[in-house]
Design a protein around this motif. Sequence first.
Motif, PDB file in Angstrom:
ATOM      1  N   TYR A  57      15.295  86.820  44.679  1.00 24.23           N
ATOM      2  CA  TYR A  57      14.342  86.720  43.571  1.00 24.23           C
ATOM      3  C   TYR A  57      13.013  86.132  44.048  1.00 24.23           C
ATOM      4  CZ  TYR A  57      18.426  87.664  40.671  1.00 24.23           C
ATOM      5  OH  TYR A  57      19.542  88.234  40.109  1.00 24.23           O
ATOM      6  N   MET A  58      13.080  85.213  44.980  1.00 23.65           N
ATOM      7  CA  MET A  58      11.843  84.696  45.574  1.00 23.65           C
ATOM      8  C   MET A  58      11.089  85.820  46.287  1.00 23.65           C
ATOM      9  SD  MET A  58      11.404  81.284  45.327  1.00 23.65           S
ATOM     10  CE  MET A  58      10.717  80.690  46.859  1.00 23.65           C
ATOM     11  N   LEU A  59      11.839  86.650  46.969  1.00 26.78           N
ATOM     12  CA  LEU A  59      11.214  87.777  47.662  1.00 26.78           C
ATOM     13  C   LEU A  59      10.539  88.719  46.668  1.00 26.78           C
ATOM     14  CD1 LEU A  59      12.919  89.960  50.357  1.00 26.78           C
ATOM     15  CD2 LEU A  59      12.075  91.044  48.307  1.00 26.78           C
ATOM     16  N   LEU A  60      11.230  89.037  45.556  1.00 24.87           N
ATOM     17  CA  LEU A  60      10.654  89.950  44.572  1.00 24.87           C
ATOM     18  C   LEU A  60       9.399  89.373  43.944  1.00 24.87           C
ATOM     19  CD1 LEU A  60      13.872  91.248  42.745  1.00 24.87           C
ATOM     20  CD2 LEU A  60      12.479  92.436  44.441  1.00 24.87           C
ATOM     21  N   ILE A  61       9.445  88.101  43.605  1.00 28.17           N
ATOM     22  CA  ILE A  61       8.276  87.487  42.978  1.00 28.17           C
ATOM     23  C   ILE A  61       7.099  87.483  43.936  1.00 28.17           C
ATOM     24  CG2 ILE A  61       7.388  85.304  42.048  1.00 28.17           C
ATOM     25  CD1 ILE A  61      10.203  84.787  40.956  1.00 28.17           C
ATOM     26  N   GLN A  62       7.381  87.226  45.200  1.00 27.33           N
ATOM     27  CA  GLN A  62       6.303  87.234  46.184  1.00 27.33           C
ATOM     28  C   GLN A  62       5.795  88.652  46.431  1.00 27.33           C
ATOM     29  OE1 GLN A  62       4.555  84.956  47.561  1.00 27.33           O
ATOM     30  NE2 GLN A  62       3.412  86.369  48.850  1.00 27.33           N
TER      31      GLN A  62
END
Length: 968
Positions: free
Chosen positions: A541-546
């Motif tokens: 999810y951190m990857l997607l938000i970034q």
Amino acid sequence: MYSEWRSLHLVIQNDQGNTSVLHSYPENVGREVANAVVRPLGQALITSSVGSESLLKTDKEVKWTMEVVCYGLTLPLDGDTVKYCVDVYTDWIMALVLPKDSIPLPVIKEPNLYVQSILKHLQNLFVPRPDPGSSQIRLCLQVLKAVQKLARESTIMARETWEVLLLFLLQINDTLLAAPTVQGGIAENLAEKLIGVLFEVWLLACTRCFPTPPYWKTAKEMVANWRHHPAVVEQWSKVICALTSRLLRFTYGPSFPPFKIPDEDAGLIPPEMDNECVAQTWFRFLHMLSNPVDLSNPAIISSTPKFQEQFLNVSGMTQELNQYPCLKHLPQIFFRAMRGISCLVDAFLGISRPRSDSAPPTPVNRLSMPQNTAINTTPPHNRRHRAVTVNKATMKTSTVTTAHTSKVQHQPSSTSPLSSPNQTSSEPRPLPAPRRPKVNSILNLFGSWLFDAAFVHCKLHNGINRDSSMTAIATQASMEFRRKGSQMSTDTMASNPMFDASEFPDNYEAGRAEACGTLCRIFCSKKTGEEILPAYLSRFYMLLIQGLQIADFVCHPVLASVILNSPPLFCCDLKGIDVVVPYFISALETILPDRELSKFKIYVNPTELRRASINILLSLLPLPHHFGTIKSEVVLEGKFSNDDSSTYDKPVTFLSLKLRLVNILIGALQTETDPNNTQMILGAMLNIVQDSALLEAIGCQMETNGGENNLFKSHSRTNSGISTASGGSTEPTTPDSERPAQALLRDYALNTDTAAGLLIRSIHLVTQRLNSQWRQDMSISLAALELLSGLAKVRGEVLCALASSQRNIMCSYIVYQCSRPAPLHSRDLHSMIVAAFQCLCVWLTEHPDMLDEKDCLKEVLEIVELGISGSKSKNSEQEVKYKGDKEPNPASMRVKDAAEATLTCIMQLLGAFPSPSGPASPCSLVNETTLIKYSRLPTINKHSFRYFVLDNSVILAMLEQPLGNEQS
């Protein structure tokens, strides 16, 4: 893996097997001795005939000669001495393959012992000369081919000889490849062959005598020093893909989708290698490249001893990293490494196909794709399809041509799995195999590399806890996206149609995008009920938000990669996936309403990007209706945005996202040009309108029954007496049923947050395009007519007010299609006309009050007349053509049948809904005269109405005046 084993670095460095006794003498002495001794041996090989014996007979003679040849391999290349030395040694090592008379007898008797010494001596040939030229490259290739043949064909090679052979290949690779690459140097020319022979011989050694851990550890350490050469990563990818293909075959059985690779690469794996050996070799080769994410850090790549030696100039001052051209290739090498890992992931998911033919799209596919002008020079997304409204002869030609073209385009290629895919827009994306491994298992293998690569040059701070393996992440976080030197100029890239990552040395976005897309495919392959570790989910999810950032730090390749690989993401029931819903919506607001996608087309096929975005939008549209006022617990609460007024600073309800989703849908329909994408949008529009109307109807019913439900109250608008068309005012207004139709339509059209407003906006948009851009495209026209038929069944006061204008648009559409030139008439065109008649029937059936208007009835009957006879009786105010003067010439029998069905529908409706008592109206008149028999037609007053009869069908084209008592 090998922490408890010693490396063989010191053994290699301290080995003096490549030195000769002549090195103790002055240089001129060694040169003269070498020239005198080696020349007769070399010439004897050239002039020798079958049966001629070697000049050397005893073991003492052979060993003394070898000392001279060893020294001769260190001489300059200006004479033939070095060539004769190479010829002699490459001939002698064949004693392990097929002994010949030219080989000395002692060598034939003890080939392993002598070949071990020869291999050590041959290291001298690979020492770079001041001016190597092409002669050293040619001689080195000669030795490599001989070594390759030795490993392939020898059956009597002892383990000691295999170990010496592996160390020899490691040593010569390290000698040439460890140092910084010199443009046009010997290392650059030999890199591919060097690493290819090393890996092939290593695989053969795994089959014949598996290397011990010290050899694997030494190989891993040395290969890490050569990674600045593109050939190292490419050859590693070929080998690991070939091993993976064999591994999957016996691990998951024949029912698992095969991992197809080129035959040349598959031949690298010896057929006699057993399954256990394949598994052991696969895992060791997978880690032979060390951490591929190091390729994104020039400081790590340049920290090797050979680089450090080069970095120190004469004055002892270190030079800048950017002065070495080899480091400028690291972004492209990094991308190739990530592409190789992506191939492996796809293979384990069971969705792999030859990468040269098709593969899951990545944002650099078009950029590094070799252009094959012999087949088609037009990009797939720019190729225009033939118009569907053509004559039959043209259709046959087009069909044959299209079939031949598609057959040519889908022929398998022999390129490596790393070649960029060329997936056509019409080709379906393969689904993961049912027997695929779990997400956790794949991430345990590749997760650390992929996650690290996905966050390359992304600075995590203020609350992000990151350990050495990148497996722990705190939830309270903020992120700043800083990419040193990676801010590319869009204008520069757009001016170059063959943009490739290698042209922008400081840009690692291509490899990062590949990693992000691979992770998206992994998580989208989750099975029902499968559990994924929270650590992996949080990092994803951190990857997607970034990756979905659309602010100043937007990274278009990464954004495109995430979108392209995430269409089924919201259908996988991932725990906590609602966290990223607002970020996906923001990304869709950037992509779908943009007609040109100029910032993305340099990376990807815009049609594919829009299609993936539409699929994601389809999965998001039901969320507001399903969850309503439930708040999305956005844990990160907008801390990824630098905007203090960000809407992410507080949790949002799913219902509040509905308006944004609807606006995206409408914007996508206004800008979409691809037929397939347009049909998907039309289907989504029908669903959202029907769902909204149904939910509002339920809400109104519950309010009437006294029930209180915040969800339905927030949805309800129709017949509520509350107007929200102007800024959400809650003051009571006139009920909809008492308002003028035009004012009602105008107010609702401005507000797409309600079912009525969305319905009006959808109908206006679809009908406008149906009579302009879409009327020549059969697939879109049929989908649009189906949508209008579905919208006709939605109940509401607003729709009744819109029915008349909808009827007029349908009639205009039919008139246009029927009036097209004869050469353009085809089955497709007639299918569109039939569908339009069917849509008209639906609207008349659902809204029969339209027939109470004389103008409406007149226009509909004129269209029916046009469909049955092929022309109208009244083309203008002056010209009137009666039945007897007309020749029946319908567009086709299908069109005629559809028009007659419409007439039947009209008659049934008029019989079911008679007009009120009073003066005869057009409806009552038609109702009274519809059943007139063909035999009674002459008794009808021809001055009262014009008519014509075809196949016992009575068509009332127009009523000029009420018949009254004149009716016979």
